[in-house]
Design a protein around this motif. Structure first.
Motif, PDB file in Angstrom:
ATOM      1  N   GLU A 140      35.335  -8.697  42.910  1.00  0.00           N
ATOM      2  CA  GLU A 140      36.031  -7.673  43.670  1.00  0.00           C
ATOM      3  C   GLU A 140      35.290  -6.340  43.609  1.00  0.00           C
ATOM      4  O   GLU A 140      35.199  -5.618  44.611  1.00  0.00           O
ATOM      5  CB  GLU A 140      37.457  -7.507  43.136  1.00  0.00           C
ATOM      6  N   ALA A 141      34.749  -6.014  42.441  1.00  0.00           N
ATOM      7  CA  ALA A 141      34.012  -4.763  42.283  1.00  0.00           C
ATOM      8  C   ALA A 141      32.755  -4.758  43.151  1.00  0.00           C
ATOM      9  O   ALA A 141      32.411  -3.734  43.763  1.00  0.00           O
ATOM     10  CB  ALA A 141      33.648  -4.554  40.817  1.00  0.00           C
ATOM     11  N   ASN A 143      32.326  -6.381  45.970  1.00  0.00           N
ATOM     12  CA  ASN A 143      32.716  -6.266  47.379  1.00  0.00           C
ATOM     13  C   ASN A 143      33.090  -4.848  47.779  1.00  0.00           C
ATOM     14  O   ASN A 143      33.022  -4.498  48.969  1.00  0.00           O
ATOM     15  CB  ASN A 143      33.882  -7.215  47.684  1.00  0.00           C
ATOM     16  N   THR A 144      33.508  -4.020  46.820  1.00  0.00           N
ATOM     17  CA  THR A 144      33.929  -2.656  47.150  1.00  0.00           C
ATOM     18  C   THR A 144      32.766  -1.671  47.190  1.00  0.00           C
ATOM     19  O   THR A 144      32.953  -0.519  47.589  1.00  0.00           O
ATOM     20  CB  THR A 144      34.966  -2.155  46.134  1.00  0.00           C
ATOM     21  N   ASP A 146      29.688   0.406  48.499  1.00  0.00           N
ATOM     22  CA  ASP A 146      29.293   0.866  49.830  1.00  0.00           C
ATOM     23  C   ASP A 146      28.090   0.068  50.326  1.00  0.00           C
ATOM     24  O   ASP A 146      27.139  -0.184  49.580  1.00  0.00           O
ATOM     25  CB  ASP A 146      28.937   2.352  49.772  1.00  0.00           C
ATOM     26  N   SER A 147      28.115  -0.325  51.599  1.00  0.00           N
ATOM     27  CA  SER A 147      27.042  -1.145  52.169  1.00  0.00           C
ATOM     28  C   SER A 147      25.713  -0.406  52.246  1.00  0.00           C
ATOM     29  O   SER A 147      24.663  -1.035  52.399  1.00  0.00           O
ATOM     30  CB  SER A 147      27.442  -1.635  53.564  1.00  0.00           C
ATOM     31  N   LYS A 155      25.209  -8.246  48.192  1.00  0.00           N
ATOM     32  CA  LYS A 155      26.517  -8.502  47.578  1.00  0.00           C
ATOM     33  C   LYS A 155      26.736 -10.002  47.397  1.00  0.00           C
ATOM     34  O   LYS A 155      27.178 -10.466  46.339  1.00  0.00           O
ATOM     35  CB  LYS A 155      27.632  -7.910  48.441  1.00  0.00           C
TER      36      LYS A 155
END
Length: 326
Positions: A140-141, A143-144, A146-147, A155
């Motif tokens: 989850e971390a 995925n959060t 910034d791209s 990711k």
């Protein structure tokens, strides 16, 4: 004299209008700058509105790309050098092939899909509930983030490392059972994997009195040789592609075998597709000349002519009179 940011890609001259195509690769704007911006002599003359000198360009975002490759199509009226310059910007992979009819411009590029990522997506579905709380929190971390810091591919690679770490703690027998479950589910979700891994994506931009109008996008299996592999006939677009040789890889999870073990290769094949005015596929002719690839293609009237090659040069003549049944 006109200066353009980016690299020259291609151009077309139709009815004394010049369609000029440029590309910017991996452009990342600073946080305090909005795009697009129009400059004259180094000064911003437009950051939000059309001016008397320039038509503020429309920007299209295609599939929310992780890297901002920008393709710009600019229209010049060569009969009136004082007419405003009209541009449209497309944030998408830069077009490898450009084809134009008298009615529309087609930008095409090859999209490759990672079979490993597809298989790991299935593995995440099957194993997600078995991970520890700490492993799920780490996913989850990731995925959060910034791209702009971590791309979507980066990711996925980090999440896949967590999955692989979990599998490495299992016994050999447990790994074999999981491999079989993943392979069964993968084949259910991707029954025709060889045709999924290599796609040609086409974007259609029609010519209007005012400049340009983005119409639609579509995709077919395989890659194009060059601009002669496309042809507009009436409202339809015809394409000839080659699906390259690929290797289908069953997933292996054991302590003594690499995670990905290659299976027998799948021969290249050649295809002809017919797309309607919205770039939806309406006609297909597939599996021509297995093991060979297209070396030349021409469309003339209701026929397509293809030359493939491996040891000899076969010539295929394809009847396209019925676009639904080439």
């Amino acid at each position: 004299r006109l200066d353009f940011e980016g690299n020259y890609t291609s151009s077309r001259l139709i009815d004394n209008r010049l369609y000029f195509i440029t590309a910017n690769y991996n452009y990342y704007p600073s946080e305090d700058s909005n795009l697009p911006r129009v400059f004259e002599k180094g000064e911003v003359i437009s950051s939000s509105n059309t001016t008397d000198k320039y038509i503020y360009p429309t920007v299209y975002y295609v599939d929310t790309p992780s890297s901002l490759n920008a393709t710009t199509v600019t229209t010049f009226n060569l009969d009136d050098s004082q007419a405003p310059i009209n541009s449209q910007v497309y944030l998408m992979p830069v077009g490898e092939t450009v084809y134009a009819s008298n009615k529309a411009l087609y930008l095409a590029y090859t999209k490759y899909i990672s079979e490993y990522q597809l298989r790991m997506a299935v593995a995440r579905e099957i194993l997600g509930s078995r991970l520890t709380d700490k492993e799920r929190q780490r996913m989850e971390a990731i995925n959060t983030i910034d791209s702009l810091i971590l791309s979507e591919d980066e990711k996925l690679n980090k999440i896949n490392q967590i999955i692989e770490g979990y599998i490495s703690r299992l016994t050999v027998e447990e790994q074999k059972n999981i491999s079989q479950n993943i392979e069964t589910e993968f084949k259910r979700q991707h029954p025709d994997i060889a045709n999924e891994l290599e796609k040609t994506v086409v974007h259609k931009i029609s010519f209007t009195d005012d400049g340009l109008n983005y119409v639609a996008s579509g995709e077919v299996t395989g890659h194009l040789l060059n601009q002669y592999s496309l042809d507009e006939s009436g409202d339809n677009l015809r394409l000839a592609t080659t699906r390259g040789q690929s290797w289908i890889m069953p997933m292996m999870f054991t302590q003594n075998v690499d995670m990905i073990a290659p299976a027998p290769e799948v021969n290249s094949i050649n295809n002809v597709y017919v797309l309607d005015k919205s770039l939806k596929t309406i006609g297909t002719l597939e599996n021509l000349a297995p093991g060979e690839k297209i070396y030349s293609a021409r469309f003339m009237g209701n026929r397509a002519y293809l030359v493939t090659f491996k040891q000899t040069d076969p010539l295929f003549v394809i009847d396209l009179e019925d676009p639904n049944k080439p």
